[in-house]
Design a protein around this motif. Structure first.
Motif, short mmCIF file in Angstrom:
data_model
loop_
_atom_site.label_atom_id
_atom_site.label_comp_id
_atom_site.label_asym_id
_atom_site.label_seq_id
_atom_site.Cartn_x
_atom_site.Cartn_y
_atom_site.Cartn_z
N PHE A 184 0.60 -17.41 -64.62
CA PHE A 184 1.46 -17.46 -63.22
C PHE A 184 0.23 -18.00 -62.01
N LYS A 185 -0.90 -17.20 -62.56
CA LYS A 185 -2.27 -17.55 -61.39
C LYS A 185 -2.76 -18.87 -61.61
N ASN A 186 -2.62 -19.38 -62.83
CA ASN A 186 -2.88 -20.95 -62.92
C ASN A 186 -1.93 -21.81 -62.31
N ILE A 187 -0.73 -21.67 -62.33
CA ILE A 187 0.31 -22.45 -61.63
C ILE A 187 0.20 -22.46 -60.16
N VAL A 188 0.03 -21.05 -59.72
CA VAL A 188 -0.04 -21.12 -58.10
C VAL A 188 -1.34 -21.88 -57.87
N GLU A 189 -2.52 -21.74 -58.47
CA GLU A 189 -3.62 -22.30 -58.08
C GLU A 189 -3.74 -23.76 -58.19
N SER A 190 -2.94 -24.28 -59.32
CA SER A 190 -2.67 -25.67 -59.46
C SER A 190 -1.83 -26.43 -58.32
N PHE A 191 -0.90 -25.48 -57.93
CA PHE A 191 -0.11 -26.00 -56.72
C PHE A 191 -0.77 -26.07 -55.42
N ALA A 192 -1.65 -24.89 -55.21
CA ALA A 192 -2.45 -24.86 -53.80
C ALA A 192 -3.50 -26.21 -54.08
N VAL A 193 -4.04 -26.44 -55.15
CA VAL A 193 -5.08 -27.26 -55.13
C VAL A 193 -4.51 -28.83 -54.80
N ASN A 194 -3.32 -29.05 -55.39
CA ASN A 194 -2.49 -30.23 -55.27
C ASN A 194 -1.99 -30.34 -53.78
N TYR A 195 -1.38 -29.33 -53.50
CA TYR A 195 -0.87 -29.26 -52.02
C TYR A 195 -2.11 -29.61 -51.05
N ALA A 196 -3.35 -29.20 -51.13
CA ALA A 196 -4.34 -29.24 -50.23
C ALA A 196 -4.85 -30.65 -50.33
N HIS A 197 -4.69 -31.26 -51.58
CA HIS A 197 -5.39 -32.75 -51.91
C HIS A 197 -4.38 -33.58 -51.12
N ASN A 198 -2.94 -33.56 -51.35
CA ASN A 198 -2.14 -34.12 -50.77
C ASN A 198 -1.87 -34.14 -49.35
N SER A 199 -2.30 -33.00 -48.69
CA SER A 199 -2.17 -32.88 -47.48
C SER A 199 -3.32 -33.53 -46.59
#
Length: 355
Positions: free
Chosen positions: A3-18
């Protein structure tokens, strides 16, 4: 853990795309048909940035504004740079810190010396930071700037001879061992209070062993600060990097960054910001001036300023820049205004980077 890895991956992708979306939607440069005059706001603190756009040779990964060095051209440029500083003073600005970037800032030492002395005469300058390369840190060079430059950032980039050969720095600056000896001599001389080493990581085909060798070699020299920058590719440099260093389908930036942080956590240095590590005997150092100074005034050809929520850009062409300054016209040719939301995002990211 999953779950931690999924959250971290989501956060990184969101920041990059933003950030990509912000750059695409908000970074719209307007070429000006009217005069833009840089003016200070009362009780607001600014930093002064001066750009020296000259190099003897160009590194393949560098996308900064630069020209091949010609002595007479540089002399005229420094005269114009000093005149723009006088005009900034007349506009009502004052500064307590100056950052000189480039290019190779120490490429014409007599002219730079005159420029730094003028800055101290005009403004309330308490601290001057500058950049250099291994060819401009001889005892004679550094003695000239004793009492002028407080922090000198030396672009080493790598202590691996094969890498230095591929990027054209071996012939220009010497071997890794020669560079190491020059820096040790500069630190022992003690003319510059803070010497920082700049290195690059995540170069194409760079190995884990090469990275650790860079870290250990840098630490063995014991400078006051060591900075590891990730390789930054732009459309201007992508092909040059590929020709010099090859192409790798593996991106090791995350893994290598964690190695860097882990190696420095073993003692002797503490992390100052996302990329910089300060010797534990030294005060906290800030390697990136925009992290500690959200608003700054740029002087010189191609210099950027960030004022009142706007990115303001000086003329890049040396002749245009010089003509405008001599005629006491504003050298600003373009600007980009940011919305309140984008300014908040910029402030958040720079403060996060700065620790």
């Amino acid at each position: 853990m999953i779950f931690k890895n999924i959250v971290e991956s989501f956060a990184v992708n969101y920041a990059h795309n933003s950030i990509q979306k912000s750059l695409y939607n908000e970074f719209n440069i307007d070429i000006l048909n009217t005069t833009y005059t840089k003016t200070p706001k009362k009780d607001k603190k600014y930093m002064l940035y001066a750009h020296v756009p000259f190099c003897h040779t160009f590194c393949p990964y560098c996308s900064f504004h630069k020209y091949h060095y010609e002595q007479e051209l540089a002399k005229i440029y420094f005269e114009n740079l000093r005149e723009e500083m006088r005009q900034i003073k007349e506009a009502g600005f004052d500064f307590d810190s100056l950052y000189v970037g480039g290019g190779t800032t120490l490429i014409n030492e007599p002219e730079l010396e005159k420029t730094l002395k003028l800055a101290k005469d005009l403004f309330s300058i308490e601290e001057i930071s500058a950049e250099s390369d291994p060819n401009h840190i001889s005892p004679e060079s550094l003695s000239r700037f004793d009492g002028l430059i407080d922090r000198l950032s030396v672009g080493v980039q790598s202590f691996d001879d094969e890498t230095l050969k591929r990027v054209g720095r071996y012939e220009k600056f010497g071997s890794a061992e020669e560079t190491k000896r020059k820096i040790e001599q500069a630190i022992a001389l003690g003319k510059i209070p803070v010497i920082s080493l700049d290195l690059i990581f995540n170069l194409p085909n760079q190995t884990r062993e090469q990275l650790i060798n860079d870290i250990n070699t840098a630490k063995s020299i014991s400078p006051q600060q060591i900075t590891f920058y990730p390789l930054m590719k732009s459309e201007l440099t992508r092909e040059n990097i590929a020709r010099a260093l090859g192409v790798s389908n593996v991106d090791n930036e995350r893994e290598f960054y964690e190695i860097i942080v882990s190696e420095f956590a073993k003692g002797g240095y503490r992390q100052s910001n996302a990329w910089a590590f300060s010797n534990e005997k030294s005060a906290d150092l800030r390697d990136e001036y925009v992290g500690s100074n959200l608003e700054y005034v740029g002087v010189g050809s191609g210099a950027f300023s960030f004022l009142n929520g706007e990115l303001v850009i000086n003329a890049f062409n040396l002749l245009d820049y010089g003509r405008k300054v001599k005629e006491r016209q504003s050298p600003v040719i373009a600007k980009c205004a940011f919305s309140k939301k984008e300014r908040l995002k910029y402030t958040f990211l720079t403060r996060l980077f700065d620790g």
